[in-house]
Design a protein around this motif. Structure first.
Motif, short mmCIF file in Angstrom:
data_model
loop_
_atom_site.label_atom_id
_atom_site.label_comp_id
_atom_site.label_asym_id
_atom_site.label_seq_id
_atom_site.Cartn_x
_atom_site.Cartn_y
_atom_site.Cartn_z
N LEU A 201 0.84 -1.18 0.00
CA LEU A 201 0.00 0.00 0.00
C LEU A 201 0.89 1.25 0.00
O LEU A 201 1.74 1.41 0.88
CB LEU A 201 -0.91 0.01 1.22
N LEU A 202 0.68 2.12 -0.96
CA LEU A 202 1.42 3.37 -1.08
C LEU A 202 0.45 4.53 -0.93
O LEU A 202 -0.62 4.55 -1.54
CB LEU A 202 2.09 3.45 -2.46
N ALA A 203 0.82 5.52 -0.11
CA ALA A 203 0.04 6.75 0.04
C ALA A 203 0.99 7.93 -0.07
O ALA A 203 1.99 7.99 0.66
CB ALA A 203 -0.69 6.77 1.38
N VAL A 204 0.69 8.87 -0.97
CA VAL A 204 1.58 9.99 -1.25
C VAL A 204 0.97 11.28 -0.69
O VAL A 204 -0.14 11.66 -1.07
CB VAL A 204 1.83 10.14 -2.76
N TYR A 205 1.71 11.94 0.21
CA TYR A 205 1.23 13.15 0.86
C TYR A 205 1.82 14.42 0.25
O TYR A 205 1.19 15.47 0.28
CB TYR A 205 1.53 13.08 2.36
N GLU A 206 3.04 14.32 -0.27
CA GLU A 206 3.66 15.45 -0.95
C GLU A 206 4.48 14.91 -2.12
O GLU A 206 5.00 13.80 -2.07
CB GLU A 206 4.58 16.23 0.00
N GLY A 207 4.61 15.71 -3.17
CA GLY A 207 5.44 15.32 -4.30
C GLY A 207 4.82 14.19 -5.12
O GLY A 207 3.60 14.06 -5.22
N ARG A 208 5.68 13.32 -5.64
CA ARG A 208 5.24 12.19 -6.46
C ARG A 208 6.10 10.97 -6.16
O ARG A 208 7.23 11.10 -5.67
CB ARG A 208 5.38 12.53 -7.96
N VAL A 209 5.54 9.79 -6.47
CA VAL A 209 6.27 8.53 -6.29
C VAL A 209 6.05 7.68 -7.53
O VAL A 209 4.93 7.55 -8.02
CB VAL A 209 5.79 7.77 -5.03
N GLU A 210 7.14 7.10 -8.03
CA GLU A 210 7.05 6.17 -9.15
C GLU A 210 6.95 4.75 -8.59
O GLU A 210 7.79 4.32 -7.81
CB GLU A 210 8.30 6.28 -10.03
N ALA A 211 5.90 4.03 -8.99
CA ALA A 211 5.65 2.67 -8.52
C ALA A 211 5.91 1.68 -9.65
O ALA A 211 5.27 1.76 -10.71
CB ALA A 211 4.21 2.54 -8.01
N ALA A 224 0.66 13.56 -5.18
CA ALA A 224 0.18 13.80 -3.82
C ALA A 224 -1.35 13.73 -3.77
O ALA A 224 -2.04 14.13 -4.71
CB ALA A 224 0.66 15.17 -3.33
N GLY A 225 -1.85 13.20 -2.67
CA GLY A 225 -3.29 13.10 -2.47
C GLY A 225 -3.88 11.78 -2.92
O GLY A 225 -5.09 11.57 -2.77
N LEU A 226 -3.04 10.88 -3.43
CA LEU A 226 -3.54 9.61 -3.92
C LEU A 226 -2.78 8.44 -3.28
O LEU A 226 -1.67 8.61 -2.76
CB LEU A 226 -3.42 9.51 -5.44
N LEU A 241 -6.58 9.33 -0.84
CA LEU A 241 -6.07 8.86 0.44
C LEU A 241 -6.80 9.51 1.60
O LEU A 241 -7.48 10.54 1.43
CB LEU A 241 -4.56 9.09 0.55
N ASP A 242 -6.66 8.91 2.76
CA ASP A 242 -7.19 9.47 4.00
C ASP A 242 -6.11 10.37 4.59
O ASP A 242 -5.03 9.90 4.96
CB ASP A 242 -7.52 8.33 4.96
#
Length: 327
Positions: A201-211, A224-226, A241-242
């Motif tokens: 499970l990945l949750a991004v709060y700031e920036g971006r993440v490559e999965a 962010a936000g997803l 995301l919560d």
């Protein structure tokens, strides 16, 4: 596949009966008929046997003598506690032990030997060599491996929050989190990662993440936000995301109209043993902020604010039930 709960309980009942001093030929024959009547019974029995062997639930003669010395009512009460203990361990560890249910046994072994670990209920913050900040949630195991070409965190189990910093190394090195399901690459970001069963499970709060899935397939850039679920063979569709889900870094759970059963599932990660929820009250909703320093105080707060009763069948077997069930 996990045996049905009712069948698992039957197996635990039989285990307790057969290991009682008063077990006779009639009980053994009845158990043999039960065992032979269904493959599901056999699977449940294997689980109970494996758990009892690994955790020494009934440590030989001392336990047998304790049952023998007690009166009939005391023996029955002790037998009930044994059944509950077996069920707790079966549900907590899977098919006879933690290693047997792991998707990747090598990853489990690596977790046992990990350089960074937290206990159940422990939350810790640490600074990484590049200035990034890392939070380890309850029961987390990982290794940190910084080389000349890569900044790598190998997450074997549990959950982390990573607040990445710019790398002053030249050339700049990628910052990645590897799990059994794939690789997550930070792109100037703050995010959480939690392996959970057949996905991470990945949750991004700031920036971006490559999965990137472990076994190939298309990568996804998650803003962010997803959040998303990353399995070994693919990345799912991102969804909202919560914003309170990372409150554990502040040693709090912050439900916002969360179902009681979902809340207890989260709370159970911070305490040992079984924490269950009766179906009759599972739908109740919670709002608030609950400090994680004392999970028993959280359970007391639930009793004070909801029409529920916390029932303790053993120190490590707790269920939240409707008031009507407790007389």
């Amino acid at each position: 596949m996990m045996p049905d709960y009712a069948i698992l309980q039957e197996a635990a009942e039989w285990f307790a009966v057969l290991r009682g001093e008063d077990a006779g030929q009639a009980e053994r024959q009845a158990w043999a008929r039960w065992h032979a009547s269904s493959p599901a019974h056999q699977a449940a029995w294997r689980r109970v046997e494996a758990v009892s062997a690994e955790f020494r639930v009934l440590p030989g003669e001392p336990a047998r003598m304790a049952l023998d010395d007690a009166g009939p009512r005391a023996r029955e009460a002790q037998r009930r506690r044994l059944v509950k203990g077996l069920l707790t361990l079966c549900l907590a560890t899977g098919l006879g032990g933690a290693g047997l249910l792991r998707r990747d046994t090598r990853a489990w072994i690596a977790g046992v030997q990990a350089g960074q670990q937290t206990r159940v209920g422990e939350i810790r913050r640490t600074a990484l060599p590049d200035g990034s900040q890392l939070w380890l949630n309850t029961a987390t195991a990982l290794d940190i491996d910084y080389t000349a070409s890569l900044r790598r965190i190998a997450l074997h189990g549990g959950e982390i929050l990573l607040d990445s910093a710019r790398d002053d190394h030249l050339p700049a090195r990628p910052l990645v989190v590897d799990t059994v399901h794939g690789r997550l690459r930070a792109l100037g970001t703050r995010f959480t990662v939690r392996p959970d069963g057949d996905a991470t499970l990945l949750a991004v709060y700031e920036g971006r993440v490559e999965a990137a899935p472990r076994d190939g397939g298309a990568t996804r850039i998650v803003p962010a936000g997803l959040r998303l679920r990353l399995s070994a063979d693919g990345a799912g569709q991102p969804f909202a995301l919560d914003p309170n889900a990372a409150a554990w870094t502040e040693h709090r759970l912050v439900p916002d109209q969360m179902r009681l059963d979902d809340f207890l599932a989260q709370l159970s990660r911070y305490r040992r043993g079984h924490l269950g929820c009766a179906p009759e009250v599972a739908h109740l909703r919670l709002v608030g902020s609950y400090p994680l320093a004392d999970t028993d105080r959280i359970l007391a707060a639930l009793e004070a604010t909801l029409p529920v009763k916390v029932r303790r069948l053993h120190d490590w077997w707790v269920t939240v039930e409707p008031l009507a069930q407790n007389k």
